[in-house]
Design an enzyme around this catalytic site. Sequence first.
Site, PDB file in Angstrom:
ATOM      1  N   ALA A 175     -23.532  20.893  82.285  1.00  0.00           N
ATOM      2  CA  ALA A 175     -24.465  21.642  81.447  1.00  0.00           C
ATOM      3  C   ALA A 175     -25.874  21.534  82.008  1.00  0.00           C
ATOM      4  O   ALA A 175     -26.209  20.601  82.740  1.00  0.00           O
ATOM      5  CB  ALA A 175     -24.434  21.116  80.015  1.00  0.00           C
ATOM      6  N   ASP A 176     -26.691  22.510  81.623  1.00  0.00           N
ATOM      7  CA  ASP A 176     -28.105  22.481  81.977  1.00  0.00           C
ATOM      8  C   ASP A 176     -28.885  23.125  80.846  1.00  0.00           C
ATOM      9  O   ASP A 176     -28.432  24.111  80.254  1.00  0.00           O
ATOM     10  CB  ASP A 176     -28.358  23.231  83.291  1.00  0.00           C
ATOM     11  CG  ASP A 176     -29.704  22.857  83.893  1.00  0.00           C
ATOM     12  OD1 ASP A 176     -29.764  21.819  84.569  1.00  0.00           O
ATOM     13  OD2 ASP A 176     -30.687  23.579  83.668  1.00  0.00           O
ATOM     14  N   THR A 177     -30.046  22.565  80.546  1.00  0.00           N
ATOM     15  CA  THR A 177     -30.862  23.056  79.432  1.00  0.00           C
ATOM     16  C   THR A 177     -32.240  23.461  79.939  1.00  0.00           C
ATOM     17  O   THR A 177     -32.853  22.738  80.724  1.00  0.00           O
ATOM     18  CB  THR A 177     -31.019  21.967  78.349  1.00  0.00           C
ATOM     19  OG1 THR A 177     -29.724  21.605  77.851  1.00  0.00           O
ATOM     20  CG2 THR A 177     -31.864  22.478  77.187  1.00  0.00           C
ATOM     21  N   LYS A 196     -23.114  22.637  89.246  1.00  0.00           N
ATOM     22  CA  LYS A 196     -22.901  21.219  88.941  1.00  0.00           C
ATOM     23  C   LYS A 196     -21.411  20.916  88.800  1.00  0.00           C
ATOM     24  O   LYS A 196     -20.917  19.899  89.310  1.00  0.00           O
ATOM     25  CB  LYS A 196     -23.637  20.836  87.657  1.00  0.00           C
ATOM     26  CG  LYS A 196     -25.142  20.744  87.801  1.00  0.00           C
ATOM     27  CD  LYS A 196     -25.803  20.405  86.473  1.00  0.00           C
ATOM     28  CE  LYS A 196     -27.312  20.264  86.604  1.00  0.00           C
ATOM     29  NZ  LYS A 196     -27.960  19.909  85.313  1.00  0.00           N
TER      30      LYS A 196
END
Length: 206
Positions: A75-77, A58
């Site tokens: 960010a990624d969750t 990203k």
Amino acid sequence: MTPSSEQPQFILASSSPRRRELLASLGIHYTIIKPDIDETQHADETPLAYVKRLSQEKARAVAEKLSDEATILAADTIVILAADTIGIEETGELLGKPLDADDARATLKRLRGRDHLVITAFSLLKTGPDAASYTEAVQTKVTMRDYSDEAIEAYIASGDPFDKAGSYAIQNEAFHPVDHIDGSMTNVIGLPLDEVKQALIEMGIL
């Protein structure tokens, strides 16, 4: 928000309103550019490797769109449910955003009264002559309360589950799905603020 004219612009590579609010709480002026990447998990890729790769991709996708020097935060969750109720591990089952009400209902029933793991990976990418990059994955163990089927139905009717990994928001006051956590609250919301702030300090951005 607009970037400061005194330093390279800061870009949040996310359209998540929760990440926008968390980043703003650090007093950072930023612009938003949503990355466009393929988020398909690779074959034999562990959830931990997957979430770290997504945050990095990203950040790079946004950097490719820029001509000026900038600092990018992506960010990624993910939500991971272990195969049993005894232990939590990084190789468990990924629970993504629900496809529909039935999917959300099934996920919330599976999570009810159990532990799961929330991992948010964030990447900082600084472009220009002082280029630098940093990636960290932060984990929080979450224990859900034993909510009722009626509470699940009311929550689904509110529409809140549908853009969230694991089909829930920890900060939802009406549903209040979580009994307790072990770790960072903001990590579960979508951005581990303490760790992000420390990384920004170390990179000379804060």
